[in-house]
Design a protein around this motif. Structure first.
Motif, PDB file in Angstrom:
ATOM      1  N   ASP A  24       5.261  13.614  19.886  1.00 20.42           N
ATOM      2  CA  ASP A  24       4.549  12.863  20.905  1.00 20.42           C
ATOM      3  C   ASP A  24       4.992  11.400  20.792  1.00 20.42           C
ATOM      4  O   ASP A  24       4.978  10.845  19.694  1.00 20.42           O
ATOM      5  N   THR A  25       5.379  10.772  21.901  1.00 14.13           N
ATOM      6  CA  THR A  25       5.868   9.397  21.800  1.00 14.13           C
ATOM      7  C   THR A  25       4.728   8.402  21.634  1.00 14.13           C
ATOM      8  O   THR A  25       4.969   7.215  21.447  1.00 14.13           O
ATOM      9  N   THR A  31       4.143  17.651  18.889  1.00 16.19           N
ATOM     10  CA  THR A  31       3.443  17.955  20.133  1.00 16.19           C
ATOM     11  C   THR A  31       3.918  19.315  20.651  1.00 16.19           C
ATOM     12  O   THR A  31       5.104  19.629  20.566  1.00 16.19           O
ATOM     13  N   PRO A  32       2.973  20.136  21.109  1.00 17.20           N
ATOM     14  CA  PRO A  32       3.342  21.505  21.502  1.00 17.20           C
ATOM     15  C   PRO A  32       4.046  21.558  22.846  1.00 17.20           C
ATOM     16  O   PRO A  32       3.532  22.121  23.802  1.00 17.20           O
ATOM     17  N   MET A  33       5.210  20.969  22.941  1.00 10.65           N
ATOM     18  CA  MET A  33       5.905  20.930  24.227  1.00 10.65           C
ATOM     19  C   MET A  33       7.175  21.769  24.243  1.00 10.65           C
ATOM     20  O   MET A  33       8.040  21.556  25.095  1.00 10.65           O
ATOM     21  N   ASN A  35       7.674  24.826  25.177  1.00  9.59           N
ATOM     22  CA  ASN A  35       7.915  25.549  26.437  1.00  9.59           C
ATOM     23  C   ASN A  35       8.208  24.612  27.597  1.00  9.59           C
ATOM     24  O   ASN A  35       8.949  24.961  28.504  1.00  9.59           O
ATOM     25  N   ASP A  36       7.648  23.375  27.550  1.00 14.90           N
ATOM     26  CA  ASP A  36       7.981  22.400  28.590  1.00 14.90           C
ATOM     27  C   ASP A  36       9.456  22.008  28.498  1.00 14.90           C
ATOM     28  O   ASP A  36      10.159  21.918  29.499  1.00 14.90           O
ATOM     29  N   TYR A  39      11.673  24.883  29.554  1.00 11.48           N
ATOM     30  CA  TYR A  39      11.691  25.011  31.008  1.00 11.48           C
ATOM     31  C   TYR A  39      12.687  24.006  31.598  1.00 11.48           C
ATOM     32  O   TYR A  39      13.482  24.341  32.470  1.00 11.48           O
ATOM     33  N   TRP A  40      12.641  22.786  31.073  1.00  9.90           N
ATOM     34  CA  TRP A  40      13.577  21.748  31.534  1.00  9.90           C
ATOM     35  C   TRP A  40      15.015  22.190  31.249  1.00  9.90           C
ATOM     36  O   TRP A  40      15.902  22.068  32.096  1.00  9.90           O
ATOM     37  N   ARG A  89      13.542  12.140  27.339  1.00 16.27           N
ATOM     38  CA  ARG A  89      13.180  10.953  28.126  1.00 16.27           C
ATOM     39  C   ARG A  89      12.496  11.357  29.420  1.00 16.27           C
ATOM     40  O   ARG A  89      11.554  10.709  29.858  1.00 16.27           O
ATOM     41  N   GLU A  90      12.965  12.452  30.041  1.00 14.14           N
ATOM     42  CA  GLU A  90      12.351  12.862  31.306  1.00 14.14           C
ATOM     43  C   GLU A  90      10.959  13.456  31.101  1.00 14.14           C
ATOM     44  O   GLU A  90      10.140  13.473  32.008  1.00 14.14           O
ATOM     45  N   LEU A  91      10.703  13.982  29.899  1.00 13.84           N
ATOM     46  CA  LEU A  91       9.405  14.611  29.644  1.00 13.84           C
ATOM     47  C   LEU A  91       8.521  13.780  28.721  1.00 13.84           C
ATOM     48  O   LEU A  91       7.437  14.219  28.339  1.00 13.84           O
ATOM     49  N   ASN A  92       8.991  12.589  28.362  1.00 10.81           N
ATOM     50  CA  ASN A  92       8.198  11.714  27.503  1.00 10.81           C
ATOM     51  C   ASN A  92       7.901  12.348  26.142  1.00 10.81           C
ATOM     52  O   ASN A  92       6.753  12.369  25.692  1.00 10.81           O
ATOM     53  N   LEU A  93       8.913  12.879  25.505  1.00 12.11           N
ATOM     54  CA  LEU A  93       8.756  13.375  24.145  1.00 12.11           C
ATOM     55  C   LEU A  93       9.954  12.900  23.337  1.00 12.11           C
ATOM     56  O   LEU A  93      10.954  12.456  23.890  1.00 12.11           O
TER      57      LEU A  93
END
Lengths: 373, 403
Positions: A24-25, A31-33, A35-36, A39-40, A89-93
């Motif tokens: 998480d930034t 951070t549980p991202m 799958n995000d 997907y990207w 950068r596009e997903l803020n992580l």
């Protein structure tokens, strides 16, 4: 289930898998991202490397194709890193290397929604969540299965080298563990971790595998959490003890060192593997985890105690010609300089923690190093 | 025996505030354990129950007396939301701006057209539509914290809430300018007033953020002192914005955003400002409940409900814009639209501000807005919580071994 046959691959070819942390930034917690991010990734058909989920949502695994030198390996790892950093950068992580997250508590992690991961979670309970640790796996190609087993057992003596050179996980739950690689302590908790049985031929290995499957304890090779494991479908052996380094460059250098070492072992055959090689295996491995290159290495045959640092430097001298043949001499020179100067990723982490005074700041520094190095 | 008090004695204001707090906690427990609703709904319901509209148990002047605490609680949440917004993210992912503008623009346009269809004055329509643009920063921050939510939708929810709150403030200023025009004030005043407020609030925000940054806020070792400093800055910002006739919420939101741009070390903020911050948040929501009056639903009537439906649809479609190309998983984009639904309790303050300007202009607005806000105070938190849980980003029982 019978053991599959060992697919032949080009000797000394290289492939690398890295498990990465997703941060998480804002507070630099995991951070549980996953799958995000996946997907990207899925929306960019033409991307370098292979990018897949890992057991918990705060991790992601990248793997390269097959390489013959570490230079092209390094280039591919760099391309994957740049691609994923763009996604970040596009997903803020943020993404970073290192074997453990400095302050994450195992209870705060989430299992990635995939059948195998839920199975592991059911079987191993909290160990599965504690398995939110980040390693580098290096594959070395072997032309035949018996070669692979020879290499696997010959390498056991050098496993402490790989641990000491890669150790990048001094902090767990916000505290300094005193270890260079605290990550491996989480691996040792698994009942099927450790070393492969001392067998020299693929037929014998098949017998062992069949006995184990008959007990119902294992279903596939994936259920063994060994430090070195044959991977028959790739035709490789897989070295699994390294922490994910803080930079892709160091990951490629580690692969280069291992490749030169394997060439030395396969061509000069300085070792005839025997069961007694493993007498001091756990002791040596512990020393490397705890003290890094400052640890002690015990020779199983002579009982002689040397420092790991000296043994690595001695080995570097022995394999120099092989490194030159593989165009890996520059990488080995970097490793040599690092060992001589007493530098390591674990040491870097400790220095940043002391400098900034907090675990989140250390994670932020790790993310910056991963992105920029 | 004159040392002993005579019984029964009158419970004073302190005692009643204490009872209000106890009722709020009890309400929260009931909501969470038995009704599986957000704790926040319990605070609001407790306030509503003890407030003048139902039991009339709290002293009538309580909302006025505790107003500074309410403003402080709201100020902290606004400042914290601002500090969670990294403007660099917008640069790297321009689809976020598109999505935010579409979502807010659709909400404004749909609400405006809906009201204009009922022949309300265009300035009134614009004011209500402006208020409808904002998602409640307080409810978003609180429910995200309650659910320990993390993930792409949560990040976007906070970003879009901060942005649509800013748009709403600006749009409201402009619609107030339109009122001035309607009433034959000079064009200059119609333009100058909103411009003064917007630029002034921004400058104040920048001053707050630079002040904190230059004071080397992040070097303070003690968390309690960092909190005290944040509190002081929020108080100072609130009071200065108020005195200078600027927008308090805009100054605080922008202050947080600018500080975030200046410093990457805002994880040093105590999470939701610790226990003292939590107390202020409880007071904020309980008193929001006290101020609610169910009769407003009747007054706002179908207009309020219609407004909410239209606004909901607009937000839902707007949020979906960021699906796919914007990098948001379509399943989550669907829930993002739901999570953006809560109407801002800021809206109440704003509506009262506007109403204070022109008595007759305010009445139409007040009825519709307050009716809609009342419904949303109770449904909004439920909507966000549902969205966070269904999208898989909530972690309601953190650390209890759930999968």
């Amino acid at each position: 289930m019978a053991l599959e046959s060992f697919k032949s691959s080009r000797a000394l070819s290289l492939g690398v898998e890295l498990e990465l942390q997703i941060l998480d930034t804002h507070d630099y917690a995991l951070t549980p991202m996953a799958n995000d991010l996946l997907y990207w990734v899925g929306r960019h058909a033409e991307h370098p490397g292979n990018i897949v989920p890992e057991i918990t949502q705060g991790m992601i695994e990248i793997s390269t194709g097959i390489h013959s030198t570490h230079q092209t390996l390094n280039a591919e790892l760099g391309a994957i890193r740049d691609f994923l950093c763009r996604g970040g950068r596009e997903l803020n992580l943020a993404l970073c290397g290192g074997g453990t997250h400095a302050f994450q508590h195992w209870g705060d992690t989430r299992i990635f929604d995939k059948e195998r991961f839920h199975y592991i979670s059911d079987v191993y309970g909290y160990l599965a969540k504690q398995f939110t640790i980040f390693g580098q796996h290096i594959h070395i190609g072997c032309p035949a299965p018996d070669e692979a087993l020879f290499l696997l057992h010959s390498l056991s003596r050098y496993i402490p080298h790989m641990i000491a050179l890669s150790g990048a996980s001094p902090y767990v739950h916000g505290h300094d563990t005193g270890f260079a690689s605290a990550r491996l302590n989480s691996v040792f908790a698994f009942p099927l971790s450790g070393r492969a049985p001392m067998v020299a031929t693929w037929a014998e290995f098949g017998d062992y595998f069949e006995k184990m499957t008959r007990t119902g304890v294992v279903k596939s090779m994936k259920d063994f959490y060994w430090d070195i494991r044959p991977k028959p479908e790739f035709g490789t052996i897989e070295i699994r003890v390294c922490d994910t380094p803080l930079t892709v460059g160091h990951a490629a250098d580690l692969a280069a060192y291992l490749q030169a070492l394997c060439r030395y072992l396969m061509i000069e055959r300085p070792i005839v593997p025997v069961e007694d090689d493993y007498l001091v295996y756990s002791f040596n491995r512990f020393q490397a985890c705890r003290f890094g290159a400052e640890g002690v290495l015990v020779d199983p045959k002579t009982g002689e105690h040397t420092s790991l640092r000296d043994d690595i430097l001695e080995t570097l001298a022995k394999i120099e010609q092989h490194a030159i043949e593989l165009d890996a001499d520059a990488a080995c020179a970097r490793i040599k300089a690092q060992v001589e100067q007493g530098e390591s990723d674990a040491g870097w982490c400790r220095a940043r923690f002391a400098e900034f005074g907090s675990a989140p700041e250390l994670m932020r520094a790790q993310a910056r190093r991963w992105r920029e190095a | 025996m004159n040392g002993l008090p005579s019984l029964p004695f009158e419970i004073d204001a302190f005692g009643r505030v204490a009872l209000l707090l106890i009722a709020a906690i009890a309400g929260a427990e009931v909501c969470e354990r038995w009704l599986r609703l957000p704790r926040l709904v319990g605070y609001v319901l407790a306030g509503l129950l003890l407030g003048p509209a139902v039991l009339a148990w709290v002293p009538p002047g309580i909302t006025g007396d505790l107003r500074p605490l309410v403003l402080l609680g709201l100020g902290l949440l606004l400042f914290e939301l601002g500090s969670r917004v990294d403007l660099r993210w917008l640069r790297h992912n321009p689809m976020l701006i598109v999505s935010s503008l579409v979502e807010s623009g659709l909400s404004f346009a749909a609400t405006y057209l809906f009201l204009a269809w009922f022949d309300l004055a265009s300035a009134s329509c614009a004011a209500v539509a402006a208020i409808a643009v904002a998602t409640s920063p307080a409810v978003v921050m609180r429910i995200v914290a309650e659910n320990h939510a993390r993930g792409q939708m949560t990040e976007r929810l906070m970003l879009m809430t901060a942005l649509n709150s800013l748009y709403a403030i600006l749009l409201l200023e402009i619609s107030v300018g339109m009122v001035h025009l309607d009433r034959n004030a000079g064009l200059l005043q119609a333009i100058a007033d909103p411009a003064y407020s917007a630029f002034g609030s921004f400058l104040l925000a920048a001053a707050m953020a630079y002040g904190m940054h230059l004071a080397r806020f992040s070097q303070l070792q003690r968390e309690s002192e960092r909190f005290a400093l944040v509190l002081a800055v929020v108080l100072l910002g609130t009071t200065l914005a108020d005195r200078l006739g600027l927008s308090v919420p805009m100054a605080l939101l922008c202050g947080g955003m600018i500080l975030r741009t200046l410093s990457q070390r805002l994880h040093l903020f105590p999470e939701h400002f610790g226990a003292a911050g939590a107390l202020l948040v409880i007071i904020l929501f309980t008193l929001t409940g006290v101020a609610l009056d169910p009769r407003q639903i009747a007054a706002g009537g179908l207009m309020s409900i219609g407004l909410l439906l239209i606004r909901g649809l607009a937000k839902y479609f707007g949020a979906y814009v960021s699906a796919g190309h914007g990098g948001l998983v379509p399943d989550k984009a669907v829930w993002l639209g739901v999570a953006l639904l809560p109407m801002s309790s800021l809206a109440v303050l704003q509506a009262h501000e506007v109403a204070g300007l022109y008595a007759d202009f305010g009445d139409e607005i007040l009825a519709i807005v307050l009716g809609a806000v009342l419904i949303m105070e109770l449904l909004g938190p439920v909507a966000i919580q549902l969205a966070l849980r269904r999208s898989g980003e909530a972690m309601p029982h953190r650390g209890e071994g759930e999968v």
